[in-house]
Design a protein around this motif. Structure first.
Motif, short mmCIF file in Angstrom:
data_model
loop_
_atom_site.label_atom_id
_atom_site.label_comp_id
_atom_site.label_asym_id
_atom_site.label_seq_id
_atom_site.Cartn_x
_atom_site.Cartn_y
_atom_site.Cartn_z
N ALA A 42 0.83 -1.22 0.00
CA ALA A 42 0.00 0.00 0.00
C ALA A 42 0.86 1.26 0.00
O ALA A 42 0.52 2.25 -0.64
N ALA A 43 2.00 1.22 0.68
CA ALA A 43 2.90 2.38 0.71
C ALA A 43 3.45 2.68 -0.68
O ALA A 43 3.56 3.85 -1.07
N ILE A 44 3.73 1.64 -1.44
CA ILE A 44 4.20 1.85 -2.81
C ILE A 44 3.10 2.48 -3.65
O ILE A 44 3.34 3.42 -4.41
N ASP A 45 1.89 1.98 -3.50
CA ASP A 45 0.75 2.56 -4.24
C ASP A 45 0.56 4.03 -3.87
O ASP A 45 0.31 4.86 -4.75
N ASP A 62 0.01 6.76 -19.01
CA ASP A 62 -0.24 5.66 -18.08
C ASP A 62 0.72 4.49 -18.31
O ASP A 62 1.09 3.79 -17.37
N LYS A 63 1.12 4.32 -19.56
CA LYS A 63 2.05 3.24 -19.90
C LYS A 63 3.36 3.38 -19.11
O LYS A 63 3.92 2.40 -18.63
N ILE A 64 3.84 4.60 -18.95
CA ILE A 64 5.08 4.85 -18.20
C ILE A 64 4.87 4.53 -16.72
O ILE A 64 5.70 3.89 -16.08
N TRP A 65 3.72 4.98 -16.18
CA TRP A 65 3.44 4.70 -14.77
C TRP A 65 3.35 3.19 -14.53
O TRP A 65 3.86 2.68 -13.54
N GLU A 66 2.71 2.48 -15.45
CA GLU A 66 2.59 1.02 -15.31
C GLU A 66 3.96 0.37 -15.38
O GLU A 66 4.25 -0.58 -14.66
N LEU A 68 6.81 1.73 -14.49
CA LEU A 68 7.48 2.00 -13.22
C LEU A 68 6.91 1.14 -12.09
O LEU A 68 7.65 0.67 -11.22
N LYS A 69 5.61 0.92 -12.11
CA LYS A 69 4.99 0.08 -11.09
C LYS A 69 5.40 -1.38 -11.24
O LYS A 69 5.28 -2.16 -10.30
#
Length: 173
Positions: A42-45, A62-66, A68-69
């Motif tokens: 949850a902290a990562i989120d 969003d592709k970049i965020w995904e 990185l996630k």
């Protein structure tokens, strides 16, 4: 004779390695059961939510965020390994095994879900656990362990944040 010494050395070495791996595996199981892993997940989120707000004017797809996630599993593996070290200095392997047994129980699971909803029977089992040797150790070690965990967590989150910012910079954001 040399073959016997070699076989004995190999056996002892593998036994020690298995014991160490087993502590690590058991500690990680304990982190899964007691909610620690979920807390860091949850902290990562939350960090990504914060970063998205901070970079909202950058138009990051969003592709970049995904992408990185996608490093989330590695980040969770890192924090769990760091936590194992903190726990190792406070709890024996047998202690961790007993903590696992407790958190696998109905009472332990209810504590993780919602401690305020413990039944009277579960409260009795919780009290019995805290009266046990391991339960007392948990209570006695809580301040020093909390300090160690806080230091590890702070360093880990700072490194994760900095690493993610650097990845964004490398992508031109």
């Amino acid at each position: 004779m040399r073959d016997i010494v070699f076989a004995l050395t190999l056996f002892l070495t593998s036994t020690v390695c298995m014991s160490q791996r087993s502590y690590q595996q058991d500690a990680i199981r304990y982190f899964e059961l007691n909610g620690t892993e979920q807390q860091y997940d949850a902290a990562i989120d939350q960090m990504f939510t914060l970063l998205k707000q901070q970079y909202s004017t950058q138009g990051i797809p969003d592709k970049i965020w995904e992408e990185l996630k996608g490093d989330k599993i590695a980040a969770l593996t890192t924090i769990k390994s760091l936590l194992v070290s903190a726990y190792r200095s406070n709890f024996s392997h047998e202690d961790i095994k007993q903590l696992i047994v407790f958190y696998e129980s109905e009472t332990g699971q209810q504590m993780v879900k919602d401690r305020t909803q413990l039944s009277d029977n579960q409260k009795g089992k919780l009290s019995a656990f805290y009266d046990s040797e391991v339960g007392k150790k948990v209570q006695n070690q809580s301040n020093s362990l909390r300090t160690m965990v806080a230091e590890v967590s702070e360093q880990w989150s700072r490194d994760l944040y900095t690493e993610t910012i650097n990845k964004l910079k490398n992508k031109g954001y």
